[in-house]
Design a protein around this motif. Structure first.
Motif, PDB file in Angstrom:
ATOM      1  N   ASP A 157       0.829  -1.211   0.000  1.00  0.00           N
ATOM      2  CA  ASP A 157       0.000   0.000   0.000  1.00  0.00           C
ATOM      3  C   ASP A 157       0.857   1.251   0.000  1.00  0.00           C
ATOM      4  OD1 ASP A 157      -2.545  -1.216   0.031  1.00  0.00           O
ATOM      5  OD2 ASP A 157      -2.271  -1.702   2.148  1.00  0.00           O
ATOM      6  N   PRO A 158       0.970   1.911  -1.159  1.00  0.00           N
ATOM      7  CA  PRO A 158       1.769   3.142  -1.187  1.00  0.00           C
ATOM      8  C   PRO A 158       1.017   4.256  -0.461  1.00  0.00           C
ATOM      9  CG  PRO A 158       1.122   2.429  -3.418  1.00  0.00           C
ATOM     10  CD  PRO A 158       0.328   1.628  -2.448  1.00  0.00           C
ATOM     11  N   TRP A 159       1.763   5.045   0.302  1.00  0.00           N
ATOM     12  CA  TRP A 159       1.132   6.153   1.005  1.00  0.00           C
ATOM     13  C   TRP A 159       0.741   7.306   0.079  1.00  0.00           C
ATOM     14  CZ3 TRP A 159       4.546   6.643   6.071  1.00  0.00           C
ATOM     15  CH2 TRP A 159       4.355   5.493   6.827  1.00  0.00           C
ATOM     16  N   PRO A 160       1.583   7.661  -0.894  1.00  0.00           N
ATOM     17  CA  PRO A 160       1.195   8.799  -1.728  1.00  0.00           C
ATOM     18  C   PRO A 160       0.006   8.448  -2.613  1.00  0.00           C
ATOM     19  CG  PRO A 160       3.541   8.270  -2.001  1.00  0.00           C
ATOM     20  CD  PRO A 160       2.891   7.129  -1.275  1.00  0.00           C
ATOM     21  N   GLY A 161      -0.870   9.435  -2.864  1.00  0.00           N
ATOM     22  CA  GLY A 161      -1.924   9.248  -3.842  1.00  0.00           C
ATOM     23  C   GLY A 161      -1.331   9.250  -5.244  1.00  0.00           C
TER      24      GLY A 161
ATOM     25  N   PRO B 202      -2.416  11.487   0.927  1.00  0.00           N
ATOM     26  CA  PRO B 202      -1.333  12.458   0.847  1.00  0.00           C
ATOM     27  C   PRO B 202      -0.834  12.613  -0.586  1.00  0.00           C
ATOM     28  CG  PRO B 202      -0.944  10.903   2.635  1.00  0.00           C
ATOM     29  CD  PRO B 202      -2.098  10.372   1.831  1.00  0.00           C
ATOM     30  N   VAL B 203      -0.363  13.793  -0.907  1.00  0.00           N
ATOM     31  CA  VAL B 203       0.236  14.050  -2.215  1.00  0.00           C
ATOM     32  C   VAL B 203       1.699  14.440  -2.033  1.00  0.00           C
ATOM     33  CG1 VAL B 203      -1.919  14.723  -3.328  1.00  0.00           C
ATOM     34  CG2 VAL B 203      -0.531  16.451  -2.183  1.00  0.00           C
TER      35      VAL B 203
ATOM     36  N   GLU C 129      23.625  17.798  -6.299  1.00  0.00           N
ATOM     37  CA  GLU C 129      22.165  17.819  -6.459  1.00  0.00           C
ATOM     38  C   GLU C 129      21.538  17.668  -5.079  1.00  0.00           C
ATOM     39  OE1 GLU C 129      20.352  14.721  -8.974  1.00  0.00           O
ATOM     40  OE2 GLU C 129      18.670  14.781  -7.568  1.00  0.00           O
ATOM     41  N   ILE C 130      20.681  18.588  -4.703  1.00  0.00           N
ATOM     42  CA  ILE C 130      19.977  18.503  -3.416  1.00  0.00           C
ATOM     43  C   ILE C 130      18.499  18.631  -3.726  1.00  0.00           C
ATOM     44  CG2 ILE C 130      19.667  19.537  -1.140  1.00  0.00           C
ATOM     45  CD1 ILE C 130      22.505  20.650  -1.332  1.00  0.00           C
ATOM     46  N   SER C 131      17.764  17.555  -3.485  1.00  0.00           N
ATOM     47  CA  SER C 131      16.341  17.560  -3.827  1.00  0.00           C
ATOM     48  C   SER C 131      15.558  16.894  -2.709  1.00  0.00           C
ATOM     49  CB  SER C 131      16.109  16.828  -5.158  1.00  0.00           C
ATOM     50  OG  SER C 131      16.568  15.491  -5.058  1.00  0.00           O
ATOM     51  N   GLY C 132      14.271  17.111  -2.697  1.00  0.00           N
ATOM     52  CA  GLY C 132      13.476  16.506  -1.641  1.00  0.00           C
ATOM     53  C   GLY C 132      12.003  16.554  -1.966  1.00  0.00           C
ATOM     54  N   ARG C 133      11.255  15.772  -1.226  1.00  0.00           N
ATOM     55  CA  ARG C 133       9.805  15.743  -1.426  1.00  0.00           C
ATOM     56  C   ARG C 133       9.100  15.677  -0.084  1.00  0.00           C
ATOM     57  NH1 ARG C 133       8.301  11.943  -6.444  1.00  0.00           N
ATOM     58  NH2 ARG C 133       9.037  10.240  -5.118  1.00  0.00           N
ATOM     59  N   ARG C 134       7.971  16.339  -0.034  1.00  0.00           N
ATOM     60  CA  ARG C 134       7.138  16.273   1.153  1.00  0.00           C
ATOM     61  C   ARG C 134       5.857  15.543   0.783  1.00  0.00           C
ATOM     62  NH1 ARG C 134       7.335  19.328   5.580  1.00  0.00           N
ATOM     63  NH2 ARG C 134       8.473  21.017   4.579  1.00  0.00           N
ATOM     64  N   LEU C 135       5.429  14.658   1.676  1.00  0.00           N
ATOM     65  CA  LEU C 135       4.188  13.909   1.490  1.00  0.00           C
ATOM     66  C   LEU C 135       3.192  14.473   2.496  1.00  0.00           C
ATOM     67  CD1 LEU C 135       2.886  11.400   0.103  1.00  0.00           C
ATOM     68  CD2 LEU C 135       3.888  10.000   1.919  1.00  0.00           C
ATOM     69  N   ARG C 136       2.136  15.132   2.004  1.00  0.00           N
ATOM     70  CA  ARG C 136       1.160  15.651   2.962  1.00  0.00           C
ATOM     71  C   ARG C 136      -0.245  15.714   2.394  1.00  0.00           C
ATOM     72  NH1 ARG C 136       2.891  21.787   4.227  1.00  0.00           N
ATOM     73  NH2 ARG C 136       2.907  22.607   2.110  1.00  0.00           N
ATOM     74  N   ARG C 137      -1.185  15.722   3.299  1.00  0.00           N
ATOM     75  CA  ARG C 137      -2.584  15.743   2.875  1.00  0.00           C
ATOM     76  C   ARG C 137      -2.945  17.126   2.358  1.00  0.00           C
ATOM     77  NH1 ARG C 137      -4.723  10.951   4.389  1.00  0.00           N
ATOM     78  NH2 ARG C 137      -3.365   9.886   5.870  1.00  0.00           N
ATOM     79  N   PRO C 138      -3.628  17.182   1.233  1.00  0.00           N
ATOM     80  CA  PRO C 138      -3.954  18.481   0.638  1.00  0.00           C
ATOM     81  C   PRO C 138      -5.032  19.205   1.458  1.00  0.00           C
ATOM     82  CG  PRO C 138      -4.890  16.708  -0.671  1.00  0.00           C
ATOM     83  CD  PRO C 138      -4.083  16.058   0.411  1.00  0.00           C
TER      84      PRO C 138
END
Lengths: 141, 141
Positions: A115-119, B8-9, B132-141
């Motif tokens: 189950d992936p967390w991201p939509g 989350p997106v 290269e410095i990159s990142g992602r945030r997973l959060r509910r819209p």
């Protein structure tokens, strides 16, 4: 090993203990090579026997890199999970190294659920067969 | 599981936000190539400008692999930190990719302090310069 007896020491974990620790699934990290050196990204995963299953988007660089395997072939990759306590400096980590390959539609249907967390679409499924499974525990003696 | 719209997106993080997130130091993971494919292991780290400093034992495979650089050269490596909440499925991850090189004794003395949790010798110090410095945030819209 420790010069200071109050500091945590590292112990090697055997294969069975490693598989037990990662069995619940959740979040781990996949290390792969994309032509510009190593990269490492978090994934949701599940364990199936001695293989790690994970899903990602078809468009991402993880997917593109692992899709370079010839049909029936595998691409070298590594998987890591850890759990450390900030307060005690104790914890463990497990490393699974081996060959990754995409699952086809039929295999996806039979596969252990991940189950992936991201939509959004996470339609690239991979299996990493654990050729080497090792781990270490950090704990106070 | 919640409906699709509540999932989350993923959002891309800019370089400044990535550096801010990893600034406190602690535990991250280094991905490297050791001649048998990618590997990834946890390390204690500190941030110095746009470089990540970490320490490991002189005998381990991480150290052996990164020591293969010619004098003055660097070995490609990647560094990852993440923080996810099991309960909310929200969190973030940061990836730093670049060249790693060992620090000499003089540089170690001047370097930002890195405190390894395990006891025993951790006398191999490395600096990974973030190309290269990159990142992602997973959060509910």
């Amino acid at each position: 090993m420790a010069s200071d007896s109050a500091q945590p020491v590292l112990e090697e974990l055997d294969r069975e203990e490693c598989l037990r620790l990662i069995a619940p699934g959740g979040i781990g990290r996949i290390a792969f090579e994309d032509g510009e050196g190593p990269a490492v990204v978090p994934v949701n995963y599940a364990v199936d026997g001695e293989s790690v299953l994970f899903r990602t988007s078809l468009q991402g660089r993880l997917s593109r890199s692992l899709m370079t395997a010839v049909p029936g072939g595998k691409v070298r990759a590594a998987f890591e999970v850890d759990a450390f306590e900030d307060s005690t400096h104790e914890g463990w980590s497990v490393l699974v190294r081996g060959g990754a390959r995409p699952l086809d539609d039929e295999e996806k249907e039979r596969a252990v659920r991940v189950d992936p967390w991201p939509g959004g679409e996470r339609e690239a499924w991979f299996s990493l067969a654990g050729m080497e499974i090792s781990g270490r525990r950090l704990r106070r003696p």
